[in-house]
Design a protein around this motif. Sequence first.
Motif, PDB file in Angstrom:
ATOM      1  N   MET A 106       0.908  -1.127   0.000  1.00  0.00           N
ATOM      2  CA  MET A 106       0.038  -0.027  -0.091  1.00  0.00           C
ATOM      3  C   MET A 106       1.004   1.249  -0.030  1.00  0.00           C
ATOM      4  O   MET A 106       0.825   2.015  -0.819  1.00  0.00           O
ATOM      5  N   GLN A 107       1.613   1.279   0.778  1.00  0.00           N
ATOM      6  CA  GLN A 107       2.756   2.480   1.194  1.00  0.00           C
ATOM      7  C   GLN A 107       3.603   2.631  -0.280  1.00  0.00           C
ATOM      8  O   GLN A 107       3.822   3.748  -0.568  1.00  0.00           O
TER       9      GLN A 107
ATOM     10  N   ASN B  70       2.756   1.640  -3.133  1.00  0.00           N
ATOM     11  CA  ASN B  70       1.807   2.357  -4.295  1.00  0.00           C
ATOM     12  C   ASN B  70       1.757   3.836  -4.278  1.00  0.00           C
ATOM     13  O   ASN B  70       1.993   4.532  -5.278  1.00  0.00           O
TER      14      ASN B  70
ATOM     15  N   TYR C  93      -7.710  -1.383  -3.920  1.00  0.00           N
ATOM     16  CA  TYR C  93      -8.449  -2.306  -2.815  1.00  0.00           C
ATOM     17  C   TYR C  93      -7.304  -2.827  -2.033  1.00  0.00           C
ATOM     18  O   TYR C  93      -6.302  -3.435  -2.519  1.00  0.00           O
ATOM     19  N   ASN C  94      -7.359  -2.819  -0.662  1.00  0.00           N
ATOM     20  CA  ASN C  94      -6.346  -3.409   0.306  1.00  0.00           C
ATOM     21  C   ASN C  94      -6.964  -4.827   0.823  1.00  0.00           C
ATOM     22  O   ASN C  94      -7.828  -4.986   1.412  1.00  0.00           O
ATOM     23  N   TYR C  95      -6.341  -5.732   0.073  1.00  0.00           N
ATOM     24  CA  TYR C  95      -6.732  -7.187   0.471  1.00  0.00           C
ATOM     25  C   TYR C  95      -6.454  -7.567   2.111  1.00  0.00           C
ATOM     26  O   TYR C  95      -6.931  -8.314   2.532  1.00  0.00           O
ATOM     27  N   SER C  96      -5.548  -6.926   2.686  1.00  0.00           N
ATOM     28  CA  SER C  96      -5.356  -7.135   4.240  1.00  0.00           C
ATOM     29  C   SER C  96      -6.592  -6.497   4.836  1.00  0.00           C
ATOM     30  O   SER C  96      -6.891  -7.329   5.975  1.00  0.00           O
ATOM     31  N   THR C  97      -6.864  -5.350   4.536  1.00  0.00           N
ATOM     32  CA  THR C  97      -7.811  -4.563   5.328  1.00  0.00           C
ATOM     33  C   THR C  97      -9.199  -4.875   4.819  1.00  0.00           C
ATOM     34  O   THR C  97     -10.290  -4.492   5.480  1.00  0.00           O
TER      35      THR C  97
ATOM     36  N   HIS D  76      -9.721   2.092  -1.373  1.00  0.00           N
ATOM     37  CA  HIS D  76      -9.037   3.337  -1.190  1.00  0.00           C
ATOM     38  C   HIS D  76      -9.121   4.483  -2.531  1.00  0.00           C
ATOM     39  O   HIS D  76      -9.189   3.765  -3.590  1.00  0.00           O
TER      40      HIS D  76
END
Length: 122
Positions: A1-2, A4, A32-36, A40
């Motif tokens: 994420m960061q 990106n 899309y954040n698969y972890s959370t 976004h």
Amino acid sequence: MQENLRRQLFGLPPRYRDSVRAITPGLPLFLYNYSTHQLHGVFEAASFGGTNIDPTAWEDKKSQGESRFPAQVRVLTRKICEPLEEDSFRPVLHHYDGPKFRLELSVPEALGLLDIFAAHSA
């Protein structure tokens, strides 16, 4: 994420090359954040989608100079919004099934997401 956000680059695995190549500058994009399980946005394509725009991004430790996510597109942040929880965006994505959904959004889906982000930002 960061990575990106820092690189202003989105990347996907090789099997998504055709989908990413269809991206044109100005197209709204979401991350899309698969972890959370959060969505976004709102981002915008700053380039045409391509392959290995930055081969050092998400570099494969086993293969120096090769990205694990070579299907790439440069992005700009169109608007910083709070991420959306699954419950708020699931009804808009008609093909959504848990962590699985098509990458390509229809025009109504993209407009629906833009509306939800706008409502959450107001």
